[in-house]
Design a protein around this motif. Structure first.
Motif, mmCIF file in Angstrom:
data_model
loop_
_atom_site.group_PDB
_atom_site.id
_atom_site.type_symbol
_atom_site.label_atom_id
_atom_site.label_comp_id
_atom_site.label_asym_id
_atom_site.label_seq_id
_atom_site.Cartn_x
_atom_site.Cartn_y
_atom_site.Cartn_z
ATOM 1 N N ALA A 1 62.863 39.859 35.485
ATOM 2 C CA ALA A 1 61.962 39.199 36.157
ATOM 3 C C ALA A 1 60.964 38.625 35.237
ATOM 4 O O ALA A 1 60.649 39.123 34.042
ATOM 5 N N ALA A 2 60.531 37.478 35.584
ATOM 6 C CA ALA A 2 59.384 36.884 34.621
ATOM 7 C C ALA A 2 57.888 37.315 35.259
ATOM 8 O O ALA A 2 57.119 37.527 34.283
ATOM 9 N N LEU A 3 57.846 37.692 36.368
ATOM 10 C CA LEU A 3 56.646 37.615 37.062
ATOM 11 C C LEU A 3 56.569 39.150 37.964
ATOM 12 O O LEU A 3 57.564 39.252 38.712
ATOM 13 N N VAL A 4 55.879 40.026 37.675
ATOM 14 C CA VAL A 4 55.806 41.123 38.747
ATOM 15 C C VAL A 4 54.289 41.503 38.715
ATOM 16 O O VAL A 4 53.561 41.869 37.882
ATOM 17 N N THR A 5 53.859 41.200 39.982
ATOM 18 C CA THR A 5 52.282 41.230 40.182
ATOM 19 C C THR A 5 51.980 42.009 41.565
ATOM 20 O O THR A 5 52.487 41.535 42.518
ATOM 21 N N ALA A 6 51.241 42.974 41.463
ATOM 22 C CA ALA A 6 50.943 43.817 42.834
ATOM 23 C C ALA A 6 49.498 43.500 43.114
ATOM 24 O O ALA A 6 48.728 43.751 42.502
ATOM 25 N N ALA A 7 49.396 42.458 44.212
ATOM 26 C CA ALA A 7 48.072 41.937 44.442
ATOM 27 C C ALA A 7 47.638 42.520 45.629
ATOM 28 O O ALA A 7 48.235 42.574 46.812
ATOM 29 N N ASN A 8 46.232 42.862 45.550
ATOM 30 C CA ASN A 8 45.415 43.238 46.607
ATOM 31 C C ASN A 8 44.780 41.756 47.309
ATOM 32 O O ASN A 8 44.588 41.740 48.433
ATOM 33 N N GLY A 9 44.326 41.047 46.578
ATOM 34 C CA GLY A 9 43.994 39.606 46.904
ATOM 35 C C GLY A 9 44.902 38.602 46.535
ATOM 36 O O GLY A 9 45.874 38.893 45.674
ATOM 37 N N PRO A 10 44.475 37.231 46.883
ATOM 38 C CA PRO A 10 45.487 36.222 46.544
ATOM 39 C C PRO A 10 45.491 35.599 45.361
ATOM 40 O O PRO A 10 46.329 34.861 44.844
ATOM 41 N N GLN A 11 44.173 35.881 44.380
ATOM 42 C CA GLN A 11 44.271 34.985 43.335
ATOM 43 C C GLN A 11 43.808 35.635 42.190
ATOM 44 O O GLN A 11 43.073 36.906 42.202
ATOM 45 N N ILE A 12 44.011 35.259 40.846
ATOM 46 C CA ILE A 12 43.909 35.841 39.721
ATOM 47 C C ILE A 12 43.503 34.570 38.757
ATOM 48 O O ILE A 12 43.840 33.375 39.111
ATOM 49 N N GLY A 13 43.033 34.880 37.486
ATOM 50 C CA GLY A 13 42.990 33.980 36.356
ATOM 51 C C GLY A 13 42.006 32.474 36.777
ATOM 52 O O GLY A 13 42.565 31.512 36.251
ATOM 53 N N GLY A 14 41.178 32.743 37.643
ATOM 54 C CA GLY A 14 40.264 31.603 37.920
ATOM 55 C C GLY A 14 40.794 30.697 38.907
ATOM 56 O O GLY A 14 40.657 29.301 38.658
#
Length: 339
Positions: free
Chosen positions: A225-238
């Motif tokens: 995989a390229a991306l593995v993100t476990a998100a509580n909210g919708p956005q990151i990185g500004g």
């Protein structure tokens, strides 16, 4: 406050917030430390009721952080799992968690006024939201609370690179960091174990990831995989809409998995992450689950493999894999002006 956040704006903003709270009749103590560790120690002591104006009658009534997502992350370590609410004056680089809550961003006067109104409203000025609890042997200092998202793939590598860059400032730093990381990108090998999977069709239109049933209701996926993100909210990185359908109060994580993208594919996907359009691409999947364990896959130890990125959360370094990320419903109280 973090005096370095927002190009130094947080120090000035923090003084204004202190003055505004005192004018409103609140008893306030400045818990700013010489560094993040010192500030966290003082914040925890205030929440425990062992330092500050609340020492005569127990914990403080609220903890206020002035800065960006890193300061939200610090504040969460002190108040998550308690009844003490977190107030946020967002003047940092990203401010993703504050933006998701609908708080005034990069307007400290408006944010301070909204904070006072939330405090005046009592219970009506509080909102209970989820937080993620992260555990694993690679975490220095033990378990960590996360407000926004845990990044374990290319997004973590970009976060680490962005933290090293002095220029440019603001969200453009993440774009430059992404360009630098994409030059040497190759997908990594992972094994993901999900608990409490929500089998309902994804609201964001993302493709279904083929999971293998495991014991005790768990489900696993193994691959590159390229991306593995476990998100509580919708956005990151500004403003990167990494998991556009993620909710702060559903008791679930939105786990984004972008499988086996070529370098050209990763380059094509990145711009669409600012709008959330990446989730409609064929190799991008979202699994909604109560918890996920992210660990190196079987090919991670093959000769010539690049080491997996160090996981990051809320813009801060977490530690090496494996990590378990678990959604804890309503674990974090935040101050939000009643609508």
């Amino acid at each position: 406050m973090n005096p370095t956040a927002g190009k130094g704006r947080a120090a000035y903003a923090g003084e204004g917030v202190l003055a505004g709270l005192r004018r409103a009749g609140h008893d306030v103590v400045d818990l700013t430390g010489a560094d993040a560790d010192a500030a966290l120690a003082r914040a925890r002591a205030a929440v425990d009721g062992t330092v500050g104006p609340g020492t005569s009658h127990g914990p403080v009534d609220a903890l206020v952080v002035v800065g960006g997502d890193g300061m939200v992350h610090l504040g969460a370590q002190a108040v998550a799992g308690t009844d003490v609410p977190l107030g946020i004056v967002p003047v940092g680089t990203g401010n993703d968690f504050a933006a998701t809550l609908g708080l005034p961003v990069r307007d400290p006067a408006a944010a301070g006024a909204a904070l006072c109104r939330a405090l005046e409203a009592g219970a009506a000025g509080r909102r209970a939201v989820d937080a993620a609890l992260v555990t694993g042997p690679g975490l220095a200092g033990g378990p960590r609370w996360v407000a926004g998202a845990v990044s374990g793939g290319l997004d973590a590598a970009v976060n680490a690179r962005a933290n090293l860059l002095r220029h440019p400032r603001g969200s453009a730093r993440y774009t430059v960091a992404a360009a630098l990381e994409l030059v040497r990108y190759r997908p990594w090998s992972y094994r993901l174990t999900f608990d409490g999977v929500d089998d309902r069709p994804a609201a964001d239109g993302s493709a279904t990831l083929r999971l293998r049933p495991g014991p005790a209701g768990a489900a696993t996926w193994t691959g590159r995989a390229a991306l593995v993100t476990a998100a509580n909210g919708p956005q990151i990185g500004g403003g990167i809409r990494v998991a556009p359908a993620a909710s702060l109060d559903d008791g679930l994580l939105d786990v984004l998995v972008a499988t086996d993208l070529s370098r050209a594919g990763a380059v094509a996907v990145f711009p669409s992450m600012f709008t959330g359009g990446h989730v409609r691409r064929r190799k991008v999947h979202v699994v909604r689950a109560r918890a996920v364990t992210i660990e190196p896959g079987p090919d991670a130890w093959v000769a010539g493999e690049r080491p997996l990125p160090v996981a990051h959360a809320d813009g801060e370094r977490l530690g090496t894999l494996p990590l378990r990320v678990e959604a804890r419903a309503r674990a974090l109280q935040v101050l939000v002006e009643p609508r």
